[in-house]
Scaffold this motif. Structure first.
Motif, PDB file in Angstrom:
ATOM      1  N   THR A 196       4.991 -11.281  -8.253  1.00  0.00           N
ATOM      2  CA  THR A 196       4.594 -11.737  -6.926  1.00  0.00           C
ATOM      3  C   THR A 196       4.432 -10.567  -5.957  1.00  0.00           C
ATOM      4  N   CYS A 197       4.588  -9.336  -6.442  1.00  0.00           N
ATOM      5  CA  CYS A 197       4.415  -8.152  -5.607  1.00  0.00           C
ATOM      6  C   CYS A 197       3.036  -8.194  -4.969  1.00  0.00           C
ATOM      7  N   ALA A 198       2.982  -8.197  -3.643  1.00  0.00           N
ATOM      8  CA  ALA A 198       1.711  -8.362  -2.930  1.00  0.00           C
ATOM      9  C   ALA A 198       0.684  -7.297  -3.287  1.00  0.00           C
ATOM     10  N   PRO A 199       1.054  -6.015  -3.299  1.00  0.00           N
ATOM     11  CA  PRO A 199       0.041  -5.010  -3.665  1.00  0.00           C
ATOM     12  C   PRO A 199      -0.503  -5.205  -5.077  1.00  0.00           C
ATOM     13  N   PHE A 200       0.371  -5.594  -6.016  1.00  0.00           N
ATOM     14  CA  PHE A 200      -0.103  -5.802  -7.376  1.00  0.00           C
ATOM     15  C   PHE A 200      -1.107  -6.952  -7.431  1.00  0.00           C
ATOM     16  N   LYS A 201      -0.767  -8.061  -6.783  1.00  0.00           N
ATOM     17  CA  LYS A 201      -1.676  -9.211  -6.774  1.00  0.00           C
ATOM     18  C   LYS A 201      -3.001  -8.849  -6.132  1.00  0.00           C
ATOM     19  N   SER A 202      -2.941  -8.074  -5.047  1.00  0.00           N
ATOM     20  CA  SER A 202      -4.160  -7.634  -4.374  1.00  0.00           C
ATOM     21  C   SER A 202      -4.976  -6.724  -5.287  1.00  0.00           C
ATOM     22  N   GLY A 203      -4.302  -5.816  -5.997  1.00  0.00           N
ATOM     23  CA  GLY A 203      -4.997  -4.924  -6.915  1.00  0.00           C
ATOM     24  C   GLY A 203      -5.669  -5.672  -8.046  1.00  0.00           C
ATOM     25  N   LYS A 204      -4.982  -6.708  -8.527  1.00  0.00           N
ATOM     26  CA  LYS A 204      -5.546  -7.513  -9.602  1.00  0.00           C
ATOM     27  C   LYS A 204      -6.843  -8.190  -9.159  1.00  0.00           C
ATOM     28  N   GLU A 205      -6.850  -8.710  -7.938  1.00  0.00           N
ATOM     29  CA  GLU A 205      -8.062  -9.358  -7.415  1.00  0.00           C
ATOM     30  C   GLU A 205      -9.185  -8.337  -7.217  1.00  0.00           C
ATOM     31  N   LYS A 206      -8.829  -7.169  -6.699  1.00  0.00           N
ATOM     32  CA  LYS A 206      -9.852  -6.150  -6.481  1.00  0.00           C
ATOM     33  C   LYS A 206     -10.422  -5.656  -7.811  1.00  0.00           C
ATOM     34  N   PHE A 207      -9.579  -5.572  -8.815  1.00  0.00           N
ATOM     35  CA  PHE A 207     -10.067  -5.162 -10.130  1.00  0.00           C
ATOM     36  C   PHE A 207     -11.089  -6.170 -10.650  1.00  0.00           C
ATOM     37  N   LYS A 208     -10.782  -7.456 -10.493  1.00  0.00           N
ATOM     38  CA  LYS A 208     -11.720  -8.501 -10.920  1.00  0.00           C
ATOM     39  C   LYS A 208     -13.046  -8.378 -10.194  1.00  0.00           C
ATOM     40  N   GLU A 209     -12.998  -7.933  -8.940  1.00  0.00           N
ATOM     41  CA  GLU A 209     -14.212  -7.766  -8.139  1.00  0.00           C
ATOM     42  C   GLU A 209     -14.893  -6.423  -8.399  1.00  0.00           C
ATOM     43  N   GLN A 210     -14.351  -5.652  -9.345  1.00  0.00           N
ATOM     44  CA  GLN A 210     -14.850  -4.324  -9.704  1.00  0.00           C
ATOM     45  C   GLN A 210     -14.728  -3.326  -8.554  1.00  0.00           C
ATOM     46  N   ASN A 211     -13.807  -3.608  -7.656  1.00  0.00           N
ATOM     47  CA  ASN A 211     -13.464  -2.658  -6.597  1.00  0.00           C
ATOM     48  C   ASN A 211     -12.325  -1.787  -7.112  1.00  0.00           C
ATOM     49  N   TYR A 212     -12.687  -0.842  -7.981  1.00  0.00           N
ATOM     50  CA  TYR A 212     -11.666  -0.105  -8.715  1.00  0.00           C
ATOM     51  C   TYR A 212     -10.894   0.867  -7.826  1.00  0.00           C
ATOM     52  N   HIS A 213     -11.562   1.468  -6.853  1.00  0.00           N
ATOM     53  CA  HIS A 213     -10.854   2.368  -5.937  1.00  0.00           C
ATOM     54  C   HIS A 213      -9.802   1.596  -5.142  1.00  0.00           C
ATOM     55  N   GLY A 214     -10.196   0.411  -4.661  1.00  0.00           N
ATOM     56  CA  GLY A 214      -9.238  -0.422  -3.928  1.00  0.00           C
ATOM     57  C   GLY A 214      -8.094  -0.867  -4.810  1.00  0.00           C
ATOM     58  N   ALA A 215      -8.417  -1.217  -6.064  1.00  0.00           N
ATOM     59  CA  ALA A 215      -7.375  -1.638  -6.999  1.00  0.00           C
ATOM     60  C   ALA A 215      -6.386  -0.502  -7.247  1.00  0.00           C
ATOM     61  N   ILE A 216      -6.901   0.708  -7.403  1.00  0.00           N
ATOM     62  CA  ILE A 216      -6.028   1.863  -7.632  1.00  0.00           C
ATOM     63  C   ILE A 216      -5.072   2.059  -6.457  1.00  0.00           C
ATOM     64  N   ASN A 217      -5.598   1.922  -5.243  1.00  0.00           N
ATOM     65  CA  ASN A 217      -4.736   2.064  -4.063  1.00  0.00           C
ATOM     66  C   ASN A 217      -3.622   1.024  -4.059  1.00  0.00           C
ATOM     67  N   ASP A 218      -3.970  -0.208  -4.417  1.00  0.00           N
ATOM     68  CA  ASP A 218      -2.954  -1.270  -4.419  1.00  0.00           C
ATOM     69  C   ASP A 218      -1.938  -1.077  -5.540  1.00  0.00           C
ATOM     70  N   TYR A 219      -2.406  -0.710  -6.738  1.00  0.00           N
ATOM     71  CA  TYR A 219      -1.473  -0.474  -7.834  1.00  0.00           C
ATOM     72  C   TYR A 219      -0.555   0.701  -7.516  1.00  0.00           C
ATOM     73  N   THR A 220      -1.101   1.710  -6.827  1.00  0.00           N
ATOM     74  CA  THR A 220      -0.276   2.852  -6.428  1.00  0.00           C
ATOM     75  C   THR A 220       0.818   2.409  -5.461  1.00  0.00           C
ATOM     76  N   ALA A 221       0.474   1.511  -4.548  1.00  0.00           N
ATOM     77  CA  ALA A 221       1.476   0.991  -3.619  1.00  0.00           C
ATOM     78  C   ALA A 221       2.563   0.228  -4.366  1.00  0.00           C
ATOM     79  N   ALA A 222       2.160  -0.539  -5.378  1.00  0.00           N
ATOM     80  CA  ALA A 222       3.144  -1.276  -6.174  1.00  0.00           C
ATOM     81  C   ALA A 222       4.061  -0.316  -6.925  1.00  0.00           C
ATOM     82  N   ILE A 223       3.505   0.772  -7.445  1.00  0.00           N
ATOM     83  CA  ILE A 223       4.291   1.759  -8.180  1.00  0.00           C
ATOM     84  C   ILE A 223       5.223   2.508  -7.230  1.00  0.00           C
TER      85      ILE A 223
END
Length: 267
Positions: free
Chosen positions: A25-52
């Motif tokens: 339920t980590c918000a950045p992870f969930k956000s990154g997952k959605e951005k990845f699906k949208e092929q917004n890979y730079h945004g996904a990386i930023n969100d996954y980095t926040a989760a890490i």
């Protein structure tokens, strides 16, 4: 000339549900997952980095970020994240499989092969990894190793024409015409519409001087795939050897028109 066995690299997927103990339920992870699906890979990386940043042991965030890096062709960073993921989850074959594909992109074939072997060690029934390993050996002219791997694949999937076709391609490259002929013919028994097998067997017949049987295979191939430039080119070679220069030149012109420009040097 024969068709080589190529396969598109497809990354192994990993469902977050496999990691129910993690903070899904980590918000950045969930956000990154959605951005990845949208092929917004730079945004996904930023969100996954926040989760890490919030949890340095958040293994699936490293995995997902690695896949985002891979999608951006940033293979060095992808490898680094797969390394961390594997360190945290050393028994998951997905990490090794995807790192293998990343190493392939970096042309580190030794590391790629090592990771694919690890996948098979962890999951002996993983025919996708076995097939990929055979293809890597074949592409790098390690034909004996490729034959061994494709033989294992055939034992596991005896009704798969692809296994016989790929092993036949290795045998052909090794100059083992008899074994190649058997494998191509078996592939065509399993799948009579396997166009590439007709092209390769036709090339084998041509190399053995059996031009009439080669023509039969090329004709069948072109019935199945009317714009196959390699089939046209090879059929032209067979016609030429049968002293039918007009038909040979006609086929070479078709081959050039369908995407094989070097065929134009033959007419």
């Amino acid at each position: 000339t024969s068709n080589s066995s190529n396969s598109q690299d497809v990354m192994a997927s990993l469902d977050v549900q496999d990691f129910s103990s993690l903070k899904e339920t980590c918000a950045p992870f969930k956000s990154g997952k959605e951005k990845f699906k949208e092929q917004n890979y730079h945004g996904a990386i930023n969100d996954y980095t926040a989760a890490i940043t919030a949890d340095a042991t958040y293994s699936i965030a490293y995995y997902k970020r690695a896949m985002a890096y891979y999608s951006l062709n940033d293979f060095n960073n992808a490898v680094a994240d797969f390394n961390t993921y594997i360190g945290l989850v050393p028994d998951d074959q997905n990490g090794y499989y995807n790192r293998a594909l990343t190493y392939k992109q970096l042309e580190n074939i030794t590391a790629c092969i090592s990771d694919l072997k690890k996948v098979v060690e962890l999951q002996p029934g993983n025919t996708n990894a076995i097939l990929k390993l055979g293809n890597i050996y074949n592409e790098n002219k390690m034909y004996s190793d490729a034959v061994s791997v494709f033989t294992l694949y055939i034992k596991m999937k005896p009704t798969s024409a692809l296994g016989y076709y790929n092993r036949g391609s290795c045998y052909q490259s090794m100059g083992n015409s008899d074994s190649a002929m058997i494998d191509y013919s078996t592939a065509l028994t399993v799948n009579p519409d396997y166009e590439s097998a007709y092209v390769n067997r036709g090339a084998l017949y041509t190399s053995l001087g059996n031009y009439k049987l080669a023509l039969q295979d090329y004709n069948t191939a072109l019935t199945l795939k009317p714009e196959d430039e390699m089939a046209f080119f090879n059929r032209g070679v067979a016609y030429y050897n049968l002293k039918d220069n007009d038909s040979a030149c006609k086929d070479w012109k078709y081959a050039a028109g369908y995407g094989l420009p070097e065929a134009s040097t033959f007419f």
